[in-house]
Design a protein around this motif. Sequence first.
Motif, PDB file in Angstrom:
ATOM      1  N   ARG A 210       0.827  -1.211   0.000  1.00 55.19           N
ATOM      2  CA  ARG A 210       0.000   0.000   0.000  1.00 55.19           C
ATOM      3  C   ARG A 210       0.861   1.260   0.000  1.00 55.19           C
ATOM      4  NH1 ARG A 210      -5.372  -1.480   1.746  1.00 55.19           N
ATOM      5  NH2 ARG A 210      -5.885  -3.182   0.342  1.00 55.19           N
ATOM      6  N   ALA A 211       1.977   1.266   0.721  1.00 54.79           N
ATOM      7  CA  ALA A 211       2.883   2.427   0.716  1.00 54.79           C
ATOM      8  C   ALA A 211       3.424   2.641  -0.702  1.00 54.79           C
ATOM      9  CB  ALA A 211       4.016   2.233   1.710  1.00 54.79           C
ATOM     10  N   ASN A 212       3.799   1.563  -1.383  1.00 59.90           N
ATOM     11  CA  ASN A 212       4.288   1.648  -2.759  1.00 59.90           C
ATOM     12  C   ASN A 212       3.190   2.158  -3.686  1.00 59.90           C
ATOM     13  OD1 ASN A 212       4.999  -0.504  -5.421  1.00 59.90           O
ATOM     14  ND2 ASN A 212       6.403   1.109  -4.805  1.00 59.90           N
TER      15      ASN A 212
ATOM     16  N   LEU B 144       0.660   4.129  -2.870  1.00 55.22           N
ATOM     17  CA  LEU B 144       0.467   5.558  -2.615  1.00 55.22           C
ATOM     18  C   LEU B 144       1.575   6.386  -3.256  1.00 55.22           C
ATOM     19  CD1 LEU B 144      -0.841   5.605   1.066  1.00 55.22           C
ATOM     20  CD2 LEU B 144      -2.150   5.906  -1.055  1.00 55.22           C
ATOM     21  N   ALA B 145       2.801   5.868  -3.250  1.00 54.10           N
ATOM     22  CA  ALA B 145       3.902   6.552  -3.935  1.00 54.10           C
ATOM     23  C   ALA B 145       3.629   6.581  -5.443  1.00 54.10           C
ATOM     24  CB  ALA B 145       5.230   5.853  -3.626  1.00 54.10           C
ATOM     25  N   ASN B 146       3.120   5.481  -5.998  1.00 52.05           N
ATOM     26  CA  ASN B 146       2.799   5.431  -7.423  1.00 52.05           C
ATOM     27  C   ASN B 146       1.666   6.399  -7.772  1.00 52.05           C
ATOM     28  OD1 ASN B 146       4.789   3.553  -7.906  1.00 52.05           O
ATOM     29  ND2 ASN B 146       3.392   1.802  -7.901  1.00 52.05           N
ATOM     30  N   LEU B 147       0.710   6.560  -6.867  1.00 46.10           N
ATOM     31  CA  LEU B 147      -0.361   7.549  -7.074  1.00 46.10           C
ATOM     32  C   LEU B 147       0.264   8.946  -7.182  1.00 46.10           C
ATOM     33  CD1 LEU B 147      -3.311   8.473  -7.211  1.00 46.10           C
ATOM     34  CD2 LEU B 147      -3.362   8.380  -4.693  1.00 46.10           C
ATOM     35  N   GLY B 148       1.244   9.227  -6.337  1.00 42.03           N
ATOM     36  CA  GLY B 148       1.936  10.514  -6.396  1.00 42.03           C
ATOM     37  C   GLY B 148       2.641  10.722  -7.723  1.00 42.03           C
ATOM     38  N   LYS B 149       3.240   9.661  -8.259  1.00 42.54           N
ATOM     39  CA  LYS B 149       3.927   9.761  -9.568  1.00 42.54           C
ATOM     40  C   LYS B 149       2.939  10.093 -10.675  1.00 42.54           C
ATOM     41  CE  LYS B 149       7.469   6.402  -8.278  1.00 42.54           C
ATOM     42  NZ  LYS B 149       7.885   4.999  -8.448  1.00 42.54           N
ATOM     43  N   VAL B 150       1.746   9.489 -10.618  1.00 42.01           N
ATOM     44  CA  VAL B 150       0.722   9.769 -11.640  1.00 42.01           C
ATOM     45  C   VAL B 150       0.251  11.207 -11.502  1.00 42.01           C
ATOM     46  CG1 VAL B 150      -1.639   9.194 -12.369  1.00 42.01           C
ATOM     47  CG2 VAL B 150       0.001   7.369 -11.876  1.00 42.01           C
ATOM     48  N   ILE B 151       0.023  11.664 -10.286  1.00 46.00           N
ATOM     49  CA  ILE B 151      -0.417  13.039 -10.054  1.00 46.00           C
ATOM     50  C   ILE B 151       0.642  14.038 -10.529  1.00 46.00           C
ATOM     51  CG2 ILE B 151      -0.859  14.739  -8.227  1.00 46.00           C
ATOM     52  CD1 ILE B 151      -2.424  12.451  -6.789  1.00 46.00           C
TER      53      ILE B 151
END
Length: 158
Positions: A145-147, A149-156
């Motif tokens: 889940r931490a990974n 959320l980090a990937n969500l940040g990359k998309v944003i």
Amino acid sequence: METSPAVRLEHTYSATPERVWQLWTTAEGIESWWAPDGFTVQVSKLDLRPGGELIYTMTATAPEQVAFMEGAGLPLSTESRKTFVEVEEPSRLSYSSLADFIPGVDPYDFLTVVEIRPESSGTRVTMSADAMHDEEWTERLAAGRANELANLGKVIDA
């Protein structure tokens, strides 16, 4: 069943709550970030309402993830089912996940709650999840889940 502390993660994104909500609640959004590194996700059903389901297939694609899954006796592709409990656009989403893919463990459900709150620097996401059946799997859940959320940040940020 061993008791573990619940997983709780927080992340702030430079996006509106509506943008974060869209990435979390559409097939295109989910497929763009949901999987941990080395995996892909394909959504086959998304019924965004309390009692509705999200069904997707997660597939290991990176060589190290393929090797890990094979070494753990797990399939490379796993269909996952989540049932929405709360859908409060754009601030709160909760869903029950069916853990039915773990060798030697009877299937069970665990709850995840996602809170999306505006703040001065963007949008704060707090994700809480029930513990899984043992400490090792709870740690895997937290890391995955931490990974994600980090990937969500990359998309944003893209």
